[in-house]
Enzyme design. Structure first.
Site, PDB file in Angstrom:
ATOM      1  N   GLU A 124       3.849   4.198   6.174  1.00 29.87           N
ATOM      2  CA  GLU A 124       2.636   3.388   6.039  1.00 29.87           C
ATOM      3  C   GLU A 124       1.602   4.139   5.215  1.00 29.87           C
ATOM      4  OE1 GLU A 124       1.390   0.577   6.607  1.00 29.87           O
ATOM      5  OE2 GLU A 124       1.868  -0.260   8.571  1.00 29.87           O
ATOM      6  N   ASP A 125       0.788   3.405   4.458  1.00 27.21           N
ATOM      7  CA  ASP A 125      -0.353   4.031   3.792  1.00 27.21           C
ATOM      8  C   ASP A 125      -1.452   4.324   4.807  1.00 27.21           C
ATOM      9  OD1 ASP A 125      -0.703   1.309   4.245  1.00 27.21           O
ATOM     10  OD2 ASP A 125      -1.708   0.913   2.342  1.00 27.21           O
TER      11      ASP A 125
ATOM     12  N   ILE B 267     -11.550   2.247   2.876  1.00 26.45           N
ATOM     13  CA  ILE B 267     -11.232   3.122   1.745  1.00 26.45           C
ATOM     14  C   ILE B 267     -10.319   2.424   0.736  1.00 26.45           C
ATOM     15  CG2 ILE B 267     -11.540   5.261   3.076  1.00 26.45           C
ATOM     16  CD1 ILE B 267      -8.468   5.446   3.325  1.00 26.45           C
TER      17      ILE B 267
ATOM     18  N   GLY C 216       0.773  -1.246   0.000  1.00 29.53           N
ATOM     19  CA  GLY C 216       0.000   0.000   0.000  1.00 29.53           C
ATOM     20  C   GLY C 216       0.797   1.285   0.000  1.00 29.53           C
TER      21      GLY C 216
ATOM     22  N   ASP D 152      -6.014  -0.933  -1.461  1.00 24.19           N
ATOM     23  CA  ASP D 152      -6.753  -1.835  -2.343  1.00 24.19           C
ATOM     24  C   ASP D 152      -7.947  -2.473  -1.665  1.00 24.19           C
ATOM     25  OD1 ASP D 152      -5.161  -3.528  -0.580  1.00 24.19           O
ATOM     26  OD2 ASP D 152      -5.815  -5.169  -1.860  1.00 24.19           O
TER      27      ASP D 152
ATOM     28  N   ARG E 185      -5.513   0.315  -6.220  1.00 25.26           N
ATOM     29  CA  ARG E 185      -4.287   0.989  -5.753  1.00 25.26           C
ATOM     30  C   ARG E 185      -3.878   2.155  -6.651  1.00 25.26           C
ATOM     31  NH1 ARG E 185      -2.246  -2.270  -1.750  1.00 25.26           N
ATOM     32  NH2 ARG E 185      -2.385  -4.521  -2.016  1.00 25.26           N
TER      33      ARG E 185
ATOM     34  N   ASP F 186      -4.724   1.227  10.974  1.00 15.66           N
ATOM     35  CA  ASP F 186      -6.031   1.070  11.627  1.00 15.66           C
ATOM     36  C   ASP F 186      -5.889   0.302  12.934  1.00 15.66           C
ATOM     37  OD1 ASP F 186      -6.145  -1.474  10.400  1.00 15.66           O
ATOM     38  OD2 ASP F 186      -8.031  -1.094   9.380  1.00 15.66           O
TER      39      ASP F 186
HETATM   40  N1  HPA Z   1      -8.629   0.081   2.932  1.00 14.05           N
HETATM   41  C1  HPA Z   1      -7.723  -0.749   2.377  1.00 14.05           C
HETATM   42  N2  HPA Z   1      -6.800  -1.409   3.078  1.00 14.05           N
HETATM   43  C2  HPA Z   1      -6.792  -1.216   4.417  1.00 14.05           C
HETATM   44  C3  HPA Z   1      -7.710  -0.360   5.060  1.00 14.05           C
HETATM   45  C4  HPA Z   1      -8.684   0.320   4.282  1.00 14.05           C
HETATM   46  O1  HPA Z   1      -9.546   1.096   4.759  1.00 14.05           O
HETATM   47  N3  HPA Z   1      -7.412  -0.394   6.386  1.00 14.05           N
HETATM   48  C5  HPA Z   1      -6.349  -1.234   6.516  1.00 14.05           C
HETATM   49  N4  HPA Z   1      -5.968  -1.743   5.349  1.00 14.05           N
HETATM   50 MG    MG Z   2      -4.808  -4.395   1.260  1.00 14.51          MG
END
Ligand code: HPA
Ligand code: MG
Length: 176
Positions: A100-101, A154, A46, A160, A166, A104
């Site tokens: 990190e993208d 999201i 990501g 993704d 992506r 969570d």
């Molecule tokens: N979207 C995609 N990948 C993820 C998300 C999300 O909201 N949270 C953690 N990985």
């Molecule tokens: Mg993913």
């Protein structure tokens, strides 16, 4: 609206908002790492886009590395973080900036923390483009946060749904 596999998504965060957030992250990182030679560590898959944007804006000497970790299947986390592509670079005594993208639950971060301690880095900080505070359950501090969002699923800008989305330049959320 867009469709990826079986799900529909609606526009949520514009490319302009994302770019502004990345610029703000970069200002902080560049100030904190002036005169240092950090290693940027992107978390695949990501973070490939946000990592390139942050690294491009770093004016000093730096190195770049990636590690591939995964825990998501579809739109939910499995809770188990696996190393899918390991880190071969020597990190002992180095200053690392993890990119990190999205953060969570924080499960991936715990695994990164374990890996970086084992590698005996001199220190590390975490930068993330997106952060879901309602979902975060860990104690590790997050040093640089781009955009806080509610607990929505999201896609886009590196994120993704089962492999798709992506490449989208803005971010979409799951349609209710
Ligand atoms: N979207 C995609 N990948 C993820 C998300 C999300 O909201 N949270 C953690 N990985
Ligand atoms: Mg993913």
């Amino acid at each position: 609206m867009i469709q990826l596999h079986d799900l529909e998504f609606v526009p949520y965060i514009s490319e302009e908002t994302i770019t502004t957030a990345i610029e703000e992250l970069s200002v902080q990182i560049n100030r904190d790492y002036e005169e240092k030679t950090p290693i940027f560590l992107g978390i695949l898959n990501g973070a490939f886009l946000v990592a390139s944007e942050i690294i491009k804006r770093f004016p000093g000497a730096c190195e770049v590395s990636f590690v591939k970790l995964g825990s998501y299947e579809g739109t939910t986390t499995t809770g188990k973080v696996q190393t899918l592509l390991g880190l071969t670079q020597e990190l002992e005594g180095r200053e690392v900036i993890v990119i990190e993208d999205i953060i969570d639950t924080g499960n991936t971060l715990v695994e990164i923390d374990r890996i970086l301690r084992e590698k005996k880095v001199s220190g590390y900080r975490i930068a993330t483009l997106f952060y879901k505070p309602e979902a975060y359950k860990k104690e590790l501090s997050i040093d640089y946060i781009g955009i806080e969002i509610p607990n929505y699923f999201i896609v886009g800008y590196g994120l993704d749904y089962d492999g798709l989305g992506r490449n989208l330049t803005q971010v979409y959320k799951l349609k209710k």
